[in-house]
Scaffold this motif. Structure first.
Motif, PDB file in Angstrom:
ATOM      1  N   ASN A  22       0.213   6.537  -5.293  1.00 54.55           N
ATOM      2  CA  ASN A  22       0.362   5.111  -5.369  1.00 54.55           C
ATOM      3  C   ASN A  22       0.878   4.600  -3.915  1.00 54.55           C
ATOM      4  O   ASN A  22       1.034   3.326  -4.000  1.00 54.55           O
ATOM      5  CB  ASN A  22       0.963   4.636  -6.350  1.00 54.55           C
ATOM      6  CG  ASN A  22       2.386   4.632  -6.400  1.00 54.55           C
ATOM      7  OD1 ASN A  22       2.911   5.714  -5.676  1.00 54.55           O
ATOM      8  ND2 ASN A  22       3.149   4.149  -7.295  1.00 54.55           N
ATOM      9  N   LYS A  23       0.819   5.409  -2.941  1.00 52.64           N
ATOM     10  CA  LYS A  23       1.457   4.780  -1.763  1.00 52.64           C
ATOM     11  C   LYS A  23       1.074   5.771  -0.561  1.00 52.64           C
ATOM     12  O   LYS A  23       0.611   7.146  -0.704  1.00 52.64           O
ATOM     13  CB  LYS A  23       3.138   4.790  -1.804  1.00 52.64           C
ATOM     14  CG  LYS A  23       3.607   6.418  -2.188  1.00 52.64           C
ATOM     15  CD  LYS A  23       5.304   5.895  -2.431  1.00 52.64           C
ATOM     16  CE  LYS A  23       5.715   7.364  -3.162  1.00 52.64           C
ATOM     17  NZ  LYS A  23       7.146   6.873  -3.679  1.00 52.64           N
ATOM     18  N   TYR A  24       1.322   5.331   0.618  1.00 49.54           N
ATOM     19  CA  TYR A  24       1.122   6.019   1.903  1.00 49.54           C
ATOM     20  C   TYR A  24       2.421   6.652   2.689  1.00 49.54           C
ATOM     21  O   TYR A  24       3.485   5.707   2.558  1.00 49.54           O
ATOM     22  CB  TYR A  24       0.273   5.233   3.060  1.00 49.54           C
ATOM     23  CG  TYR A  24      -0.843   4.881   2.412  1.00 49.54           C
ATOM     24  CD1 TYR A  24      -1.887   5.704   2.422  1.00 49.54           C
ATOM     25  CD2 TYR A  24      -1.279   3.515   1.917  1.00 49.54           C
ATOM     26  CE1 TYR A  24      -3.125   5.326   2.111  1.00 49.54           C
ATOM     27  CE2 TYR A  24      -2.468   3.182   1.698  1.00 49.54           C
ATOM     28  CZ  TYR A  24      -3.346   3.988   1.724  1.00 49.54           C
ATOM     29  OH  TYR A  24      -4.777   3.506   1.269  1.00 49.54           O
ATOM     30  N   TYR A  71       5.640  -5.235   2.491  1.00 46.83           N
ATOM     31  CA  TYR A  71       4.593  -4.660   1.833  1.00 46.83           C
ATOM     32  C   TYR A  71       5.155  -3.752   0.599  1.00 46.83           C
ATOM     33  O   TYR A  71       4.652  -2.791   0.253  1.00 46.83           O
ATOM     34  CB  TYR A  71       3.730  -3.869   2.649  1.00 46.83           C
ATOM     35  CG  TYR A  71       2.871  -4.514   3.771  1.00 46.83           C
ATOM     36  CD1 TYR A  71       3.394  -4.767   4.892  1.00 46.83           C
ATOM     37  CD2 TYR A  71       1.605  -4.792   3.445  1.00 46.83           C
ATOM     38  CE1 TYR A  71       2.456  -5.521   5.793  1.00 46.83           C
ATOM     39  CE2 TYR A  71       0.823  -5.770   4.155  1.00 46.83           C
ATOM     40  CZ  TYR A  71       1.419  -5.933   5.590  1.00 46.83           C
ATOM     41  OH  TYR A  71       0.525  -6.482   6.620  1.00 46.83           O
ATOM     42  N   GLY A  77       7.586  -1.832   0.710  1.00 39.36           N
ATOM     43  CA  GLY A  77       8.001  -0.573   1.110  1.00 39.36           C
ATOM     44  C   GLY A  77       9.143  -0.311   1.266  1.00 39.36           C
ATOM     45  O   GLY A  77      10.262  -1.111   0.941  1.00 39.36           O
ATOM     46  N   GLU A  80       7.297   4.210   3.766  1.00 45.86           N
ATOM     47  CA  GLU A  80       6.395   4.232   2.772  1.00 45.86           C
ATOM     48  C   GLU A  80       5.577   3.019   2.576  1.00 45.86           C
ATOM     49  O   GLU A  80       6.314   1.825   2.726  1.00 45.86           O
ATOM     50  CB  GLU A  80       6.893   4.639   1.183  1.00 45.86           C
ATOM     51  CG  GLU A  80       7.272   5.858   1.021  1.00 45.86           C
ATOM     52  CD  GLU A  80       8.137   6.071  -0.184  1.00 45.86           C
ATOM     53  OE1 GLU A  80       8.078   5.200  -0.982  1.00 45.86           O
ATOM     54  OE2 GLU A  80       8.660   7.323  -0.429  1.00 45.86           O
ATOM     55  N   LYS A 137       3.094   0.739  -0.023  1.00 48.83           N
ATOM     56  CA  LYS A 137       2.250   0.892  -1.212  1.00 48.83           C
ATOM     57  C   LYS A 137       0.819   0.643  -1.360  1.00 48.83           C
ATOM     58  O   LYS A 137       0.493  -0.268  -0.368  1.00 48.83           O
ATOM     59  CB  LYS A 137       3.230   0.074  -2.426  1.00 48.83           C
ATOM     60  CG  LYS A 137       4.549   0.530  -2.854  1.00 48.83           C
ATOM     61  CD  LYS A 137       4.984  -0.291  -3.933  1.00 48.83           C
ATOM     62  CE  LYS A 137       6.352   0.298  -4.423  1.00 48.83           C
ATOM     63  NZ  LYS A 137       6.901  -0.462  -5.391  1.00 48.83           N
ATOM     64  N   LYS A 138       0.067   1.377  -1.810  1.00 49.62           N
ATOM     65  CA  LYS A 138      -1.322   1.055  -1.767  1.00 49.62           C
ATOM     66  C   LYS A 138      -1.465  -0.368  -2.709  1.00 49.62           C
ATOM     67  O   LYS A 138      -0.667  -0.467  -3.700  1.00 49.62           O
ATOM     68  CB  LYS A 138      -2.225   2.183  -2.474  1.00 49.62           C
ATOM     69  CG  LYS A 138      -1.995   3.434  -1.757  1.00 49.62           C
ATOM     70  CD  LYS A 138      -3.011   4.251  -2.455  1.00 49.62           C
ATOM     71  CE  LYS A 138      -3.052   5.629  -1.840  1.00 49.62           C
ATOM     72  NZ  LYS A 138      -3.629   6.914  -2.558  1.00 49.62           N
TER      73      LYS A 138
END
Length: 576
Positions: free
Chosen positions: A502-504, A552, A554, A571, A573-574
């Motif tokens: 659910n994240k980058y 965001y 993150g 990170e 988040k999507k």
């Protein structure tokens, strides 16, 4: 005489004839060889002379058609010069014959030039580069880079000076515009009084752009009146303190028209404009630009000049940028005034003011930080071109010059993005597809990266939804820090990416100086830096990074070891 003696005599005579004939043959052969050699030498001399004439003609053609001014001088006397130099200053050949080149220099630049020439004459240096201003025929000055070299005689004595003169007035103009924006952003930072903000706008704009005057007005919509709140002049003959403040009704004059339409006005001959109103004395040129917030005109920046056609599109651009930069702070001050009228309005407006002030709190430092890398790149490239100016521009130099213009253009886009960001009075962020691979590649191409440092992108970065400007700012700050704090002979910066559920997860690693563990949380605070207090660092870069990531939802952290390098992880988040 006996027959025997006659025969002896005849044989001797025969030998003498043969010898003479042989000598004549040899003489004839040598004469022919000498003639042929002479013919070849004559032909060779003609070829050499033709080649020399051709090279001289080519050199003359290059000098005559060069965009650089080229001057040969001796003891401040002009010996030779090309068309570019004459055209640059606007003089005819006859007029230049009687001019002392020393007097063409701006009085404030003469001392430094004189010191450098003295070193040149004493053979302590062979050449020097100086930025100086030359006086044009119309009395104005043009800023140029001047590269002066010594031409010596057979006794190694300086006989002539040859100067290559490059007009950098446009670059100098851009620099002045940037300085005006930076100075203004610093001066209005934190100010909440409308009159003080107006004064800083008027003073900085007039001083940095060399204007005769600059006035700032606020708009009172209740009384439909445009009120002068600040006035600054560079004319020593005008006492601005004795001039009554102007009050202009809506729709009256050039300023009133701009308030009604919200569109700037550029008038370069006021004698032909029915809307022009004389203030303290008549002037031919007037530029009026609105300060706009929330699609509403809240103020006016106005300047007049005694010369016709003084203002141009460059002035319009910088006035718009100043208005955009000042609009949020200007609007905050107006909100504060309105807030004092009623307690209820104060409660409503307080939240908005706090948001505006938070966004603009350290705006000057943000601009300074994000301009460092493009300015370094531009400065390095300009220096390279200046060093290369001893000879006439070749194809390679032209290519590099075009590259410089491209970098300046990219920097302009960056500044405009920052200015637009500063004028937004809400924290809402725009969402659009952003190709991070392209964004990071563009950053690496735009900023200055030393030759000993390599930047590697391990995995192709994703395309995500977000605000392009903020994401660009995020990566540029981290990459710039990795470059700045790398002390290795072979610096390596690695950018990596991993897609989780659910994240980058992103990482930027370097083999630089590293950071002590006790500073790992401190470096993300505003104005915190590990360097000496007088260092160039503003201590704002990583706090901006953290703020963007938190927008965001993150988080960011780092792993680091002194002298071995640092790894920044963050990170994002999507979106759901």
């Amino acid at each position: 005489m006996s027959d025997e003696k006659i025969k002896i005599f005849e044989r001797a005579l025969l030998r003498e004839r043969k010898a003479r004939k042989k000598a004549e043959e040899i003489l004839e052969k040598k004469s022919l060889e000498l003639f042929e050699a002479n013919q070849k030498l004559t032909a060779s001399n003609k070829k050499t002379e033709a080649l020399l004439n051709d090279q001289t003609a080519q050199l003359k053609l290059i000098v005559d058609n060069s965009s650089l001014g080229i001057v040969l001088s001796q003891k401040n006397n002009l010996i030779k010069y090309n068309k570019a130099f004459a055209n640059l200053l606007g003089y005819s050949d006859k007029e230049l014959e009687d001019i002392d080149i020393y007097k063409l220099s701006h009085p404030d630049d003469r001392l430094q030039a004189k010191k450098q020439l003295k070193l040149l004459e004493e053979s302590k240096i062979d050449k020097f580069l100086i930025k100086k201003r030359y006086k044009k025929k119309d009395g104005s000055y043009v800023t140029c880079n001047t590269n002066v070299s010594a031409v010596k005689d057979s006794k190694d004595k300086v006989k002539y000076h040859i100067s290559l003169i490059e007009d950098i007035s446009e670059i100098d103009k851009k620099t002045k515009m940037l300085n005006a924006l930076n100075s203004l952003s610093v001066s209005i930072l934190g100010k909440r009084d409308l009159n003080e903000i107006g004064w800083e706008i008027a003073k900085n704009t007039a001083n940095h752009l060399g204007l005769e005057d600059c006035l700032v007005f606020s708009i009172d919509y209740a009384s439909k009146t445009i009120k002068e709140i600040a006035a600054y002049t560079n004319n020593p003959k005008v006492d601005i303190s004795q001039k009554p403040q102007m009050k202009i009704p809506f729709g009256k004059g050039i300023i009133g028209k701009v308030v009604e339409t919200g569109v700037y006005s550029l008038v370069n001959d006021t004698s032909n404009n029915d809307l022009y109103q004389v203030d303290d004395y008549f002037r031919f040129s007037e530029l009026t630009v609105p300060i706009i917030a929330d699609n509403k005109v809240i103020g006016i920046i106005d300047s007049e000049h005694s010369k016709k056609n003084y203002f141009n599109n460059d002035h319009v651009e910088v006035f718009h940028n100043i208005a955009s930069l000042a609009s949020a702070q200007f609007n905050s001050a107006i909100s504060l005034i309105n807030e004092k009228k009623t307690q209820k309005e104060k409660d409503v407006l307080l939240i908005k003011l706090e948001k505006n002030n938070e966004e603009l709190k350290n705006f000057a430092h943000v601009v300074s930080h994000d301009l460092k890398s493009p300015l370094r790149s531009m400065s390095a490239l300009i220096s390279w071109i200046q060093e290369d100016n001893e000879n006439i521009f070749d194809e390679e130099t032209t290519v590099n010059f075009n590259s410089l213009l491209k970098k300046i253009d990219k920097m302009d886009h960056l500044i405009n993005g920052i200015l637009k960001y500063s004028s937004i009075d809400k924290i809402d962020k725009t969402n659009q597809k952003v190709d991070l691979q392209k964004t990071v590649t563009d950053i690496v191409e735009t900023i200055f990266v030393p030759e000993h440092i390599s930047i590697q992108i391990k995995n192709t970065l994703p395309t995500i939804y977000g605000d392009k400007f903020r994401l660009q700012q995020l990566f540029q700050n981290l990459i710039s820090n990795a470059i700045k704090y790398n002390d290795k002979k072979k610096g390596i910066i690695t950018i990596n990416f991993e897609e989780l559920n659910n994240k980058y997860l992103f990482s930027i690693r370097d083999n630089g100086i590293g950071i002590d563990k006790k500073y790992h949380s401190k470096i993300f605070e505003v104005f915190e830096t590990l360097e000496e207090p007088n260092d160039e660092s503003t201590g704002i870069g990583l706090s901006i990074v953290k703020k963007i990531i938190e927008l965001y939802n993150g988080k960011i952290w780092l792993e680091s070891e002194l002298a071995k390098g640092s790894s920044f992880f963050f990170e994002l988040k999507k979106p759901h």
